[in-house]
Design a protein around this motif. Structure first.
Motif, PDB file in Angstrom:
ATOM      1  N   GLU A   1       0.855  -1.232   0.111  1.00 53.46           N
ATOM      2  CA  GLU A   1      -0.188   0.053  -0.025  1.00 53.46           C
ATOM      3  C   GLU A   1       0.939   1.272   0.082  1.00 53.46           C
ATOM      4  O   GLU A   1       0.309   2.311  -0.216  1.00 53.46           O
ATOM      5  CB  GLU A   1      -0.907  -0.151   1.254  1.00 53.46           C
ATOM      6  CG  GLU A   1      -0.463   0.236   2.684  1.00 53.46           C
ATOM      7  CD  GLU A   1       0.242  -1.106   3.210  1.00 53.46           C
ATOM      8  OE1 GLU A   1       0.304  -1.115   4.365  1.00 53.46           O
ATOM      9  OE2 GLU A   1       0.107  -2.297   2.374  1.00 53.46           O
TER      10      GLU A   1
ATOM     11  N   GLN B   1       2.954   3.440  -2.100  1.00 55.97           N
ATOM     12  CA  GLN B   1       3.183   3.553  -3.349  1.00 55.97           C
ATOM     13  C   GLN B   1       4.342   3.916  -3.610  1.00 55.97           C
ATOM     14  O   GLN B   1       5.049   4.839  -3.014  1.00 55.97           O
ATOM     15  CB  GLN B   1       1.756   4.459  -3.728  1.00 55.97           C
ATOM     16  CG  GLN B   1       0.290   4.397  -3.537  1.00 55.97           C
ATOM     17  CD  GLN B   1       0.229   2.904  -4.293  1.00 55.97           C
ATOM     18  OE1 GLN B   1       0.211   2.910  -5.636  1.00 55.97           O
ATOM     19  NE2 GLN B   1      -0.093   1.733  -3.725  1.00 55.97           N
TER      20      GLN B   1
ATOM     21  N   GLU C   1      -1.992   2.094  -7.253  1.00 58.83           N
ATOM     22  CA  GLU C   1      -3.121   2.987  -7.478  1.00 58.83           C
ATOM     23  C   GLU C   1      -2.644   4.121  -8.373  1.00 58.83           C
ATOM     24  O   GLU C   1      -1.633   4.695  -8.802  1.00 58.83           O
ATOM     25  CB  GLU C   1      -3.443   3.705  -6.025  1.00 58.83           C
ATOM     26  CG  GLU C   1      -3.896   2.689  -5.120  1.00 58.83           C
ATOM     27  CD  GLU C   1      -4.098   3.399  -3.680  1.00 58.83           C
ATOM     28  OE1 GLU C   1      -4.164   4.491  -3.608  1.00 58.83           O
ATOM     29  OE2 GLU C   1      -4.173   2.724  -2.665  1.00 58.83           O
ATOM     30  N   LYS C   2      -3.771   4.768  -9.055  1.00 60.54           N
ATOM     31  CA  LYS C   2      -3.694   5.991  -9.798  1.00 60.54           C
ATOM     32  C   LYS C   2      -3.041   7.375  -9.156  1.00 60.54           C
ATOM     33  O   LYS C   2      -3.544   7.417  -8.232  1.00 60.54           O
ATOM     34  CB  LYS C   2      -4.844   6.367 -10.927  1.00 60.54           C
ATOM     35  CG  LYS C   2      -4.681   7.456 -11.826  1.00 60.54           C
ATOM     36  CD  LYS C   2      -6.028   7.360 -12.533  1.00 60.54           C
ATOM     37  CE  LYS C   2      -5.923   8.575 -13.669  1.00 60.54           C
ATOM     38  NZ  LYS C   2      -4.611   8.749 -14.373  1.00 60.54           N
TER      39      LYS C   2
END
Length: 108
Positions: free
Chosen positions: A34, A36, A89-90
């Motif tokens: 998570e 990033q 994630e974006k």
């Protein structure tokens, strides 16, 4: 000059200790997907992809031909495409703007 309070460490032991630390760092990054890459890059000026590039470079120094995708699989613990689809994630516009500065600092 080394701090006299730090015990001397033989070169072989130092290399083994640093290698173990690197493996622990990779394990830690794998445990927390998570976190990033863009956030790592924006805060610390390196990320998992940087590790992969350094891996390729160091392997070459030892006469080992390793491409970037192979190195990423070693760093991520799975093929990059799989990691990306599962965990990446974006990036927000703010993250992307910060990334521009971080990339410059990473290459200094």
């Amino acid at each position: 000059m080394q701090n006299p309070d730090i015990p001397p460490i033989a070169e072989k032991d130092r290399i083994e200790i640093e290698a173990a630390l690197f493996r622990k760092l990779l394990d830690h990054l794998r445990k927390y997907p998570e976190v990033q890459n863009i956030d790592l890059m924006n805060l610390a000026y390196f990320c998992r992809n940087c590790f992969s590039k350094w891996y390729v470079s160091e392997a070459a120094e030892h006469g080992i031909e390793l491409n970037y995708d192979q190195a990423r699989e070693l760093v991520y613990g799975m093929p990059y495409g799989e990691y990306k689809s599962r965990h990446q994630e974006k990036a927000s516009q703010e993250q992307l703007e910060m990334f521009e500065t971080a990339q410059q600092k990473a290459t200094e």
